[in-house]
Design an enzyme around this catalytic site. Structure first.
Site, PDB file in Angstrom:
ATOM      1  N   LYS A   9     -11.955  31.216   1.799  1.00 25.02           N
ATOM      2  CA  LYS A   9     -13.105  32.312   1.739  1.00 25.02           C
ATOM      3  C   LYS A   9     -15.043  31.889   1.781  1.00 25.02           C
ATOM      4  O   LYS A   9     -15.050  30.907   1.136  1.00 25.02           O
ATOM      5  CB  LYS A   9     -13.036  32.294  -0.100  1.00 25.02           C
ATOM      6  N   THR A  43     -20.689  41.030  -8.315  1.00 26.41           N
ATOM      7  CA  THR A  43     -19.973  40.187  -7.206  1.00 26.41           C
ATOM      8  C   THR A  43     -19.488  39.782  -8.265  1.00 26.41           C
ATOM      9  O   THR A  43     -18.459  38.278  -8.164  1.00 26.41           O
ATOM     10  CB  THR A  43     -20.964  39.028  -6.276  1.00 26.41           C
ATOM     11  N   GLY A  76     -16.261  38.915  -9.955  1.00 28.03           N
ATOM     12  CA  GLY A  76     -14.820  39.327 -10.054  1.00 28.03           C
ATOM     13  C   GLY A  76     -14.442  39.510  -8.437  1.00 28.03           C
ATOM     14  O   GLY A  76     -13.000  39.975  -8.237  1.00 28.03           O
ATOM     15  N   THR A  77     -15.640  39.054  -7.405  1.00 30.83           N
ATOM     16  CA  THR A  77     -14.439  39.459  -6.254  1.00 30.83           C
ATOM     17  C   THR A  77     -13.784  38.373  -5.708  1.00 30.83           C
ATOM     18  O   THR A  77     -12.555  39.171  -5.174  1.00 30.83           O
ATOM     19  CB  THR A  77     -15.436  39.152  -4.965  1.00 30.83           C
ATOM     20  N   GLY A  78     -13.876  37.129  -5.757  1.00 28.64           N
ATOM     21  CA  GLY A  78     -12.145  36.500  -5.647  1.00 28.64           C
ATOM     22  C   GLY A  78     -10.990  36.663  -6.325  1.00 28.64           C
ATOM     23  O   GLY A  78     -10.248  37.203  -6.000  1.00 28.64           O
ATOM     24  N   CYS A  79     -10.917  37.285  -7.804  1.00 31.86           N
ATOM     25  CA  CYS A  79      -9.977  37.944  -8.083  1.00 31.86           C
ATOM     26  C   CYS A  79      -9.533  39.167  -7.489  1.00 31.86           C
ATOM     27  O   CYS A  79      -8.314  39.653  -7.913  1.00 31.86           O
ATOM     28  CB  CYS A  79     -10.358  38.390  -9.897  1.00 31.86           C
TER      29      CYS A  79
END
Length: 266
Positions: free
Chosen positions: A169, A200, A202-205
């Site tokens: 990412k 932004t 929590g974008t990875g989860c």
């Protein structure tokens, strides 16, 4: 759908973000809680691991009775929990998306330094797709990514640890939000416009859960990742102010109209 992760009391990341994403994408979310955090838009004020016995019992309770079509892992916190989850995943014949969570959006550590080797040796080999951000790439491999040109080298380093696919990412790079998906032979660059806002958290989860939801519905890995990136990009664009710090993405944006990325159709 099963998420194995920590709780975010502010509702923007962790188990809460995973379950919201799974619902928005037309799947039934189930959970194995690994840790409880006191967390808000400004950071993580405290974190408490659950006993390994509690993690194992939750997993067995859900998988043995209900079954599962895809699994997503997030915050695993300790070396013992990492080993336990890796052992449990070895019994599951469903796609596994590993988000190797190391630090929070605010820079708070969410993985003990003693657990990093367990992620390398035990968890990543169980992954259908691993989704590290740039800081996690460095934590796991020592490779530093400073430009788009560094993405293939980072992907090669993570693939050497055993996942079938890796999604590097590149959201922290300047310019477009560009990610690299590869299995070592095929490469897919995914680009999206950057939304310059602070929503932004929590974008990875959210991205990892969206990938898992699409895999559960039978999509190929490239299809699942492309759909998930579209969903997350829309969720960032629709994000809203919450608290005094980094606000959450809007997990429900696609349910109020928008692209087919969130309509729940397989």
């Amino acid at each position: 759908m099963l998420t194995v992760a920590g709780s975010d009391s502010g509702g923007g990341a962790g188990i809460q973000a995973d379950l919201k994403t799974m619902l928005a994408l037309g799947t039934h979310g189930m959970s194995v809680l690994t840790a409880v955090t006191a967390q808000n838009s400004r950071g993580v004020q405290g974190a408490w691991e659950l006993p390994v016995e509690a993690v194992r019992a939750q997993f067995r309770s859900v998988v043995d009775d209900i079954g599962v079509h895809a699994v997503k892992t997030g915050m695993l916190s300790s070396a013992e929990i990492v080993r336990t989850v890796a052992e449990l995943l070895s019994e599951v014949g469903a796609p596994v998306v590993v988000d190797p969570v190391g630090v929070s959006k605010h820079g708070d550590p969410l993985l003990a330094s003693s657990a990093v080797d367990g992620v390398r040796r035990h968890l990543l080999p169980a992954a259908t797709v691993a989704t590290p951000n740039l800081a996690e790439v460095t934590q796991l491999t020592g490779v530093r990514v400073e430009s788009e040109a560094d993405l293939p080298r980072a992907a090669e380093a993570v693939l050497s640890l055993g996942p079938r696919w890796v999604l590097i990412k590149g959201g922290h790079l300047p310019g477009e939000a560009v990610d690299l998906l590869t299995d070592g032979s095929r490469e897919h660059l995914l680009r999206a416009d950057r939304h310059d806002n602070r929503h932004t958290h929590g974008t990875g989860c959210t991205l990892a859960s969206a990938i898992a939801a699409r895999l559960a519905k039978g999509r190929t890995v490239p299809e699942a990742v492309a759909d998930a990136k579209e969903y997350v990009t829309g969720a960032i664009a629709a994000g809203f102010p919450l608290g005094a710090g980094i606000g959450p993405v809007d997990h429900g944006w696609s349910t109020r109209g928008g692209s087919s990325a969130g309509n729940g159709e397989g």
